[in-house]
Design a protein around this motif. Structure first.
Motif, PDB file in Angstrom:
ATOM      1  N   MET A   1       0.843  -1.181   0.000  1.00 47.04           N
ATOM      2  CA  MET A   1       0.000   0.000   0.000  1.00 47.04           C
ATOM      3  C   MET A   1       0.887   1.243   0.000  1.00 47.04           C
ATOM      4  O   MET A   1       1.851   1.331   0.746  1.00 47.04           O
ATOM      5  CB  MET A   1      -0.898   0.032   1.236  1.00 47.04           C
ATOM      6  CG  MET A   1      -1.609   1.361   1.324  1.00 47.04           C
ATOM      7  SD  MET A   1      -2.752   1.702   2.637  1.00 47.04           S
ATOM      8  CE  MET A   1      -3.745   0.315   2.761  1.00 47.04           C
ATOM      9  N   HIS A   3       1.423   5.300   0.665  1.00 47.48           N
ATOM     10  CA  HIS A   3       0.945   6.353   1.560  1.00 47.48           C
ATOM     11  C   HIS A   3       1.271   7.696   0.923  1.00 47.48           C
ATOM     12  O   HIS A   3       2.435   7.983   0.627  1.00 47.48           O
ATOM     13  CB  HIS A   3       1.609   6.239   2.935  1.00 47.48           C
ATOM     14  CG  HIS A   3       1.154   5.038   3.689  1.00 47.48           C
ATOM     15  ND1 HIS A   3       0.119   5.087   4.594  1.00 47.48           N
ATOM     16  CD2 HIS A   3       1.578   3.750   3.657  1.00 47.48           C
ATOM     17  CE1 HIS A   3      -0.068   3.881   5.100  1.00 47.48           C
ATOM     18  NE2 HIS A   3       0.796   3.052   4.534  1.00 47.48           N
ATOM     19  N   HIS A  20      -7.861  13.674  -4.444  1.00 50.00           N
ATOM     20  CA  HIS A  20      -8.389  12.404  -3.917  1.00 50.00           C
ATOM     21  C   HIS A  20      -9.060  11.598  -5.024  1.00 50.00           C
ATOM     22  O   HIS A  20      -8.817  10.395  -5.158  1.00 50.00           O
ATOM     23  CB  HIS A  20      -9.378  12.672  -2.774  1.00 50.00           C
ATOM     24  CG  HIS A  20     -10.092  11.450  -2.327  1.00 50.00           C
ATOM     25  ND1 HIS A  20     -11.378  11.151  -2.758  1.00 50.00           N
ATOM     26  CD2 HIS A  20      -9.709  10.426  -1.536  1.00 50.00           C
ATOM     27  CE1 HIS A  20     -11.742   9.998  -2.221  1.00 50.00           C
ATOM     28  NE2 HIS A  20     -10.761   9.538  -1.475  1.00 50.00           N
ATOM     29  N   GLN A  24      -7.993   7.901  -6.309  1.00 54.31           N
ATOM     30  CA  GLN A  24      -8.950   6.791  -6.302  1.00 54.31           C
ATOM     31  C   GLN A  24      -8.986   6.104  -7.663  1.00 54.31           C
ATOM     32  O   GLN A  24      -9.099   4.889  -7.753  1.00 54.31           O
ATOM     33  CB  GLN A  24     -10.349   7.282  -5.923  1.00 54.31           C
ATOM     34  CG  GLN A  24     -10.516   7.675  -4.479  1.00 54.31           C
ATOM     35  CD  GLN A  24     -10.309   6.504  -3.533  1.00 54.31           C
ATOM     36  OE1 GLN A  24      -9.329   6.459  -2.805  1.00 54.31           O
ATOM     37  NE2 GLN A  24     -11.211   5.564  -3.537  1.00 54.31           N
ATOM     38  N   PRO A  29      -4.069   0.492  -4.349  1.00 53.29           N
ATOM     39  CA  PRO A  29      -4.234   0.526  -2.895  1.00 53.29           C
ATOM     40  C   PRO A  29      -3.376   1.639  -2.275  1.00 53.29           C
ATOM     41  O   PRO A  29      -2.164   1.712  -2.523  1.00 53.29           O
ATOM     42  CB  PRO A  29      -3.736  -0.847  -2.431  1.00 53.29           C
ATOM     43  CG  PRO A  29      -3.768  -1.711  -3.653  1.00 53.29           C
ATOM     44  CD  PRO A  29      -3.553  -0.799  -4.820  1.00 53.29           C
ATOM     45  N   HIS A  30      -4.037   2.508  -1.535  1.00 60.43           N
ATOM     46  CA  HIS A  30      -3.328   3.643  -0.957  1.00 60.43           C
ATOM     47  C   HIS A  30      -4.093   4.222   0.224  1.00 60.43           C
ATOM     48  O   HIS A  30      -5.253   3.891   0.455  1.00 60.43           O
ATOM     49  CB  HIS A  30      -3.124   4.738  -2.005  1.00 60.43           C
ATOM     50  CG  HIS A  30      -4.395   5.443  -2.359  1.00 60.43           C
ATOM     51  ND1 HIS A  30      -5.309   4.909  -3.241  1.00 60.43           N
ATOM     52  CD2 HIS A  30      -4.924   6.612  -1.932  1.00 60.43           C
ATOM     53  CE1 HIS A  30      -6.335   5.738  -3.345  1.00 60.43           C
ATOM     54  NE2 HIS A  30      -6.137   6.777  -2.557  1.00 60.43           N
ATOM     55  N   ARG A  31      -3.426   5.091   0.926  1.00 60.87           N
ATOM     56  CA  ARG A  31      -4.030   5.910   1.978  1.00 60.87           C
ATOM     57  C   ARG A  31      -3.586   7.330   1.690  1.00 60.87           C
ATOM     58  O   ARG A  31      -2.407   7.583   1.448  1.00 60.87           O
ATOM     59  CB  ARG A  31      -3.544   5.460   3.360  1.00 60.87           C
ATOM     60  CG  ARG A  31      -3.830   6.399   4.480  1.00 60.87           C
ATOM     61  CD  ARG A  31      -5.124   6.281   5.242  1.00 60.87           C
ATOM     62  NE  ARG A  31      -5.874   5.072   5.153  1.00 60.87           N
ATOM     63  CZ  ARG A  31      -7.220   5.038   5.154  1.00 60.87           C
ATOM     64  NH1 ARG A  31      -7.928   6.150   5.235  1.00 60.87           N
ATOM     65  NH2 ARG A  31      -7.864   3.902   5.091  1.00 60.87           N
ATOM     66  N   ASP A  52     -10.318   5.832   1.971  1.00 67.88           N
ATOM     67  CA  ASP A  52      -8.856   5.881   1.919  1.00 67.88           C
ATOM     68  C   ASP A  52      -8.258   7.219   2.345  1.00 67.88           C
ATOM     69  O   ASP A  52      -7.134   7.549   1.966  1.00 67.88           O
ATOM     70  CB  ASP A  52      -8.347   5.503   0.516  1.00 67.88           C
ATOM     71  CG  ASP A  52      -8.897   4.170   0.054  1.00 67.88           C
ATOM     72  OD1 ASP A  52      -8.865   3.216   0.853  1.00 67.88           O
ATOM     73  OD2 ASP A  52      -9.377   4.077  -1.100  1.00 67.88           O
TER      74      ASP A  52
END
Length: 154
Positions: A1, A3, A20, A24, A29-31, A52
């Motif tokens: 993931m 960041h 954002h 998306q 996969p990320h935060r 997320d």
């Protein structure tokens, strides 16, 4: 993931929301960690409950020295001053993160950043910097420097 971290206040929220949306769509996969530069931005993001996204209130990272410098800077200058502190803000909250990428709130990704990040990993470099890369007729390097903040990875 992966960041990612950015920062913005309520006035810059539309740009941050666009960032954002582009993450998306393209980032996998990320935060996205958002350093909220004012309480209004924090409230907005808390109400939106975007997938997320995690918020970091400015008051949680601001030191006395940072607060003292705020009165002598424009809003933009203060954001530039706070930017280096965003990496530790993420790593303190996500100690398992292998790296953190700062992205300016007004960046819109048109494709996945994965190839850039993979190349960064391949090089073994500690930091990824982005050049301004001004066109010769618009070169502002003497005033703004060679590198810009827009996309930094550590």
């Amino acid at each position: 993931m992966e960041h990612y971290v950015t920062l913005f206040d309520a006035r810059y929220a539309p740009q941050g929301l666009a960032l954002h949306a582009s993450l998306q769509r393209h980032a996998g996969p990320h935060r996205l960690w958002v350093l909220c530069m004012d309480e209004e931005a924090e409230r907005l993001l808390d109400e939106l409950r975007l997938p997320d996204v995690s918020t970091v209130p400015l008051r949680e990272i601001e030191t006395d020295a940072l607060r003292a410098s705020r009165s002598t800077q424009t809003v933009a200058e203060y954001c530039w001053t706070v930017t280096p502190f965003t990496f530790d803000a993420v790593l303190d909250r996500a100690p398992d993160a292998e790296r953190v990428t700062y992205v300016d709130a007004d960046v819109w990704l048109r494709r996945s950043p994965a190839p850039v990040l993979a190349r960064f990993t391949e090089t073994g470099a500690a930091v990824l910097l982005t050049e301004h890369a001004y066109a010769p007729e618009h070169d502002n390097s003497a005033r703004s420097g060679r590198f810009c903040v827009q996309f930094l990875t550590m």
